[in-house]
Design an enzyme around this catalytic site. Structure first.
Site, PDB file in Angstrom:
ATOM      1  N   HIS A 309       0.853  -1.196   0.000  1.00 42.66           N
ATOM      2  CA  HIS A 309       0.000   0.000   0.000  1.00 42.66           C
ATOM      3  C   HIS A 309       0.886   1.242   0.000  1.00 42.66           C
ATOM      4  O   HIS A 309       1.926   1.263   0.637  1.00 42.66           O
ATOM      5  CB  HIS A 309      -0.891   0.017   1.248  1.00 42.66           C
ATOM      6  CG  HIS A 309      -2.077   0.916   1.118  1.00 42.66           C
ATOM      7  ND1 HIS A 309      -2.009   2.266   1.350  1.00 42.66           N
ATOM      8  CD2 HIS A 309      -3.355   0.660   0.747  1.00 42.66           C
ATOM      9  CE1 HIS A 309      -3.196   2.805   1.143  1.00 42.66           C
ATOM     10  NE2 HIS A 309      -4.034   1.857   0.786  1.00 42.66           N
ATOM     11  N   ASP A 366      -7.944  -5.250  -0.041  1.00 44.36           N
ATOM     12  CA  ASP A 366      -8.413  -6.140  -1.113  1.00 44.36           C
ATOM     13  C   ASP A 366      -8.042  -7.598  -0.901  1.00 44.36           C
ATOM     14  O   ASP A 366      -8.494  -8.461  -1.658  1.00 44.36           O
ATOM     15  CB  ASP A 366      -7.827  -5.651  -2.454  1.00 44.36           C
ATOM     16  CG  ASP A 366      -8.403  -4.296  -2.842  1.00 44.36           C
ATOM     17  OD1 ASP A 366      -7.610  -3.380  -3.135  1.00 44.36           O
ATOM     18  OD2 ASP A 366      -9.632  -4.155  -2.800  1.00 44.36           O
TER      19      ASP A 366
HETATM   20  C1  SDX Z   1      -6.254   0.004  -2.944  1.00 39.51           C
HETATM   21  O1  SDX Z   1      -4.454   4.463  -2.015  1.00 39.51           O
HETATM   22  C2  SDX Z   1      -5.435   3.866  -1.391  1.00 39.51           C
HETATM   23  O2  SDX Z   1      -5.868   4.257  -0.327  1.00 39.51           O
HETATM   24  C3  SDX Z   1      -6.037   2.710  -2.160  1.00 39.51           C
HETATM   25  C4  SDX Z   1      -7.044   1.848  -1.410  1.00 39.51           C
HETATM   26  C5  SDX Z   1      -8.333   2.597  -1.149  1.00 39.51           C
HETATM   27  O3  SDX Z   1      -9.056   2.219  -0.207  1.00 39.51           O
HETATM   28  O4  SDX Z   1      -8.661   3.494  -1.958  1.00 39.51           O
HETATM   29  O5  SDX Z   1      -6.498   1.415  -0.170  1.00 39.51           O
HETATM   30  C6  SDX Z   1      -7.415   0.601  -2.228  1.00 39.51           C
HETATM   31  O6  SDX Z   1      -6.011   0.347  -4.071  1.00 39.51           O
HETATM   32  C7  SDX Z   1      -5.360  -0.957  -2.218  1.00 39.51           C
HETATM   33  C8  SDX Z   1      -4.153  -1.454  -3.088  1.00 39.51           C
HETATM   34  C9  SDX Z   1      -4.647  -2.577  -4.026  1.00 39.51           C
HETATM   35  N1  SDX Z   1      -3.575  -2.969  -4.968  1.00 39.51           N
HETATM   36  C10 SDX Z   1      -2.948  -4.132  -4.866  1.00 39.51           C
HETATM   37  O7  SDX Z   1      -3.104  -4.928  -3.942  1.00 39.51           O
HETATM   38  C11 SDX Z   1      -1.996  -4.431  -6.040  1.00 39.51           C
HETATM   39  C12 SDX Z   1      -0.661  -4.967  -5.488  1.00 39.51           C
HETATM   40  N2  SDX Z   1       0.028  -3.890  -4.764  1.00 39.51           N
HETATM   41  C13 SDX Z   1       1.040  -3.147  -5.474  1.00 39.51           C
HETATM   42  O8  SDX Z   1       0.897  -3.034  -6.853  1.00 39.51           O
HETATM   43  C14 SDX Z   1       1.490  -1.899  -4.710  1.00 39.51           C
HETATM   44  O9  SDX Z   1       1.742  -2.297  -3.429  1.00 39.51           O
HETATM   45  C15 SDX Z   1       0.608  -0.663  -4.698  1.00 39.51           C
HETATM   46  C16 SDX Z   1       0.202  -0.268  -6.057  1.00 39.51           C
HETATM   47  C17 SDX Z   1      -0.603  -0.890  -3.854  1.00 39.51           C
HETATM   48  C18 SDX Z   1       1.426   0.462  -4.054  1.00 39.51           C
HETATM   49  O10 SDX Z   1       2.472   0.740  -4.905  1.00 39.51           O
HETATM   50  P1  SDX Z   1       3.604   1.810  -4.512  1.00 39.51           P
HETATM   51  O11 SDX Z   1       3.247   2.568  -3.290  1.00 39.51           O
HETATM   52  O12 SDX Z   1       3.949   2.585  -5.738  1.00 39.51           O
HETATM   53  O13 SDX Z   1       4.761   0.884  -4.075  1.00 39.51           O
HETATM   54  P2  SDX Z   1       6.039   0.608  -4.949  1.00 39.51           P
HETATM   55  O14 SDX Z   1       5.647   0.119  -6.296  1.00 39.51           O
HETATM   56  O15 SDX Z   1       6.924   1.798  -4.856  1.00 39.51           O
HETATM   57  O16 SDX Z   1       6.689  -0.634  -4.139  1.00 39.51           O
HETATM   58  C19 SDX Z   1       7.759  -0.457  -3.237  1.00 39.51           C
HETATM   59  C20 SDX Z   1       8.532  -1.765  -3.323  1.00 39.51           C
HETATM   60  C21 SDX Z   1       8.963  -2.121  -4.750  1.00 39.51           C
HETATM   61  O17 SDX Z   1      10.091  -2.931  -4.668  1.00 39.51           O
HETATM   62  P3  SDX Z   1      11.595  -2.226  -4.827  1.00 39.51           P
HETATM   63  O18 SDX Z   1      11.567  -1.486  -6.159  1.00 39.51           O
HETATM   64  O19 SDX Z   1      11.721  -1.287  -3.637  1.00 39.51           O
HETATM   65  O20 SDX Z   1      12.567  -3.388  -4.804  1.00 39.51           O
HETATM   66  O21 SDX Z   1       7.672  -2.858  -2.911  1.00 39.51           O
HETATM   67  C22 SDX Z   1       7.488  -3.739  -4.004  1.00 39.51           C
HETATM   68  C23 SDX Z   1       7.836  -2.980  -5.249  1.00 39.51           C
HETATM   69  O22 SDX Z   1       8.273  -3.875  -6.280  1.00 39.51           O
HETATM   70  N3  SDX Z   1       6.072  -4.139  -3.987  1.00 39.51           N
HETATM   71  C24 SDX Z   1       5.623  -5.364  -4.192  1.00 39.51           C
HETATM   72  C25 SDX Z   1       4.236  -5.300  -4.022  1.00 39.51           C
HETATM   73  N4  SDX Z   1       3.882  -4.044  -3.731  1.00 39.51           N
HETATM   74  C26 SDX Z   1       5.021  -3.324  -3.707  1.00 39.51           C
HETATM   75  N5  SDX Z   1       6.277  -6.512  -4.497  1.00 39.51           N
HETATM   76  C27 SDX Z   1       5.493  -7.598  -4.643  1.00 39.51           C
HETATM   77  N6  SDX Z   1       4.144  -7.626  -4.490  1.00 39.51           N
HETATM   78  C28 SDX Z   1       3.485  -6.489  -4.184  1.00 39.51           C
HETATM   79  N7  SDX Z   1       2.181  -6.504  -4.045  1.00 39.51           N
END
Ligand code: SDX
Length: 431
Positions: A309, A366
């Site tokens: 998140h 989710d």
């Molecule tokens: C919702 O914003 C809100 O409030 C949204 C929400 C709401 O109520 O409105 O809460 C609802 O959208 C919840 C999120 C649902 N999405 C998912 O579950 C999809 C999977 N999650 C990711 O795609 C991700 O965690 C996000 C999109 C939710 C957040 O992305 P960020 O903040 O841009 O995080 P990032 O991409 O910068 O990640 C930081 C690190 C990265 O690794 P490094 O580059 O540091 O090595 O964490 C890793 C990412 O690759 N990472 C994950 C991951 N999420 C982040 N690695 C594996 N699996 C994951 N799910």
């Protein structure tokens, strides 16, 4: 700025400085007011994904990502989940205070009075393929509602904005349930105003024309809980879209349609559908490690759906509540849900893995919600419509707050241009 907390930004190439006020809220990080930065320093801030940018001031929802705290108008989500109803939370989001008994009764009656839509709107559904993704249908039909409430809506009138809030929240159950009915080949069902808001939605979804419909109170309460937990969440991507559309003085239903389109993405609300698809793909606990390793592999664009998140670097408080509710519902309904076992084992393995620990990746709202929707017989493709159904209360509350902000102005971000330098047109014969 005597006594005003401020920061000074200095361009070390020119020695020019600008002093920016620091604004403090009730809770959360203070903000640096950079509104004069371009005029005084000739520079923009740069923040792809808005990870360090406050787009507005708001009194609706507060998140503390480190502590895993979620407040709506100051009330902790745990208390609202335990004691409130979706209709009451919707009132709180829109009006700012918990309603008295009379206010709640009047609000509930108003939502019921707005539960119908123009009969011509029902024709929009048949324009879609029978297997169209429900979020594509919802985006379209909510946008179409704008055509019925345009000339007669003054977005600068507080009364009209509150009427719009009642219309949006009142009409969404019918708009969403019609998608299921159309795709199931069933006749549309008009609201039954003798039923509560959530039960009425289930009635419009599942009632059978030839049989009386008796709602399962356990199922109604489970759905009510999910709707409370999805009602609003600060300036997430879809809410920010609603605000940006609203800043252009767009029709509020068109703003909500833009929010629905944004929520559809699997990085956002679409994740609830993607989680169940992922759990089905995992299929057995013995495969979990392989999927966790894929999620860690930078050469694989697979991510663990329902994990991570932008704000929560702790357990999403909503996910905690949903996980327990999911366990209780499956027990109450005596349902064997192998995906729930896989989800809990996946959570256990991930939370013990350094990759997830170092990045503070926890289950989000989710991760478990889809398992409850599945137990309520909601088709997987409609999970994000359920998210939109609940979030419409937050979206319209945020839109209303935007429209009544004294500093209201159109949102217009700038950019860092990295394209070609100016050059002359080359005639086709010379290329
Ligand atoms: C919702 O914003 C809100 O409030 C949204 C929400 C709401 O109520 O409105 O809460 C609802 O959208 C919840 C999120 C649902 N999405 C998912 O579950 C999809 C999977 N999650 C990711 O795609 C991700 O965690 C996000 C999109 C939710 C957040 O992305 P960020 O903040 O841009 O995080 P990032 O991409 O910068 O990640 C930081 C690190 C990265 O690794 P490094 O580059 O540091 O090595 O964490 C890793 C990412 O690759 N990472 C994950 C991951 N999420 C982040 N690695 C594996 N699996 C994951 N799910």
């Amino acid at each position: 700025m005597a006594n005003q907390r401020s920061v000074t930004i200095t361009d070390n190439a020119t020695g020019k400085s600008v002093e920016c006020a620091v604004l403090e809220g009730q809770y959360g990080a203070p903000v640096i007011d950079v509104r004069k930065l371009y005029n005084e320093l000739g520079m923009f801030t740069f923040d792809i994904g808005y990870g360090s940018t406050a787009s507005c001031r708001s009194a609706i929802t507060h998140l503390d990502g480190e502590q895993g705290v979620l407040l709506h108008r100051g009330y902790p989500i745990e208390q609202l989940a335990e004691h409130s109803s979706f209709v009451e939370v919707a009132y709180l989001l829109v009006h700012g205070e918990l309603p008295t008994a009379n206010e709640l009764a009047e609000w509930e009656h108003a939502l019921k009075m707005h539960g119908m839509t123009h009969e011509h709107l029902s024709r929009f559904y048949s324009g879609y393929r029978y297997d169209a993704h429900p979020m594509s249908v919802l985006t379209g039909v909510v946008g179409a509602v704008a055509s019925f409430y345009h000339a007669n809506t003054d977005i600068y009138s507080n009364d009209d904005r509150l009427a719009t809030a009642r219309r949006v929240i009142g009409k969404m159950p019918g708009l969403v349930s019609k998608i299921y009915r159309y795709q199931s080949g069933l006749p549309f069902v008009y609201p039954d105003n003798a039923r509560g808001y959530v039960e009425n939605f289930m009635y419009m979804m599942y009632s059978w024309p030839t049989e009386p419909y008796v709602a399962n109170p356990v199922a109604v309460r489970a759905l009510e809980l999910l709707m409370i937990l999805h009602a609003d969440h600060e300036q997430n991507a879809s809410t920010s879209t609603v605000r940006l559309a609203g800043s252009a003085e767009t029709n509020p239903f068109a703003c909500i349609a833009a929010g629905i389109a944004t929520l559809w993405g699997k990085s956002h609300g679409g994740a609830n559908e993607a989680v169940v698809t992922m759990l089905e793909e995992i299929g057995d606990a013995k495969n979990i490690r392989r999927f966790v390793d894929r999620a860690k592999d930078k050469n694989d664009n697979f991510r663990l759906m329902g994990f991570g998140h932008r704000v929560y670097k702790n357990y999403d408080p909503r996910a905690k509540i949903i996980r327990k509710a999911c366990h209780d519902l499956l027990e109450d309904m005596n349902l064997n849900q192998p995906l729930f076992e896989i989800a809990m084992e996946l959570e256990r393995i991930a939370l013990e893995d350094d990759y997830f620990i170092e990045r503070k990746l926890y289950p989000n709202v989710d991760f478990y919600s889809g398992l409850i929707y599945q137990a309520l017989n909601i088709p997987t493709a409609m999970f994000t419509c359920m998210f939109a159904l609940a979030r419409s209360a937050g979206w319209i509350a945020q839109w209303n707050e935007l429209m009544s902000d004294p500093d209201f102005r159109i949102g217009r971000p700038r950019q860092l241009y990295i394209g070609a330098a100016e050059r002359d047109y080359v005639p086709l014969a010379e290329r």
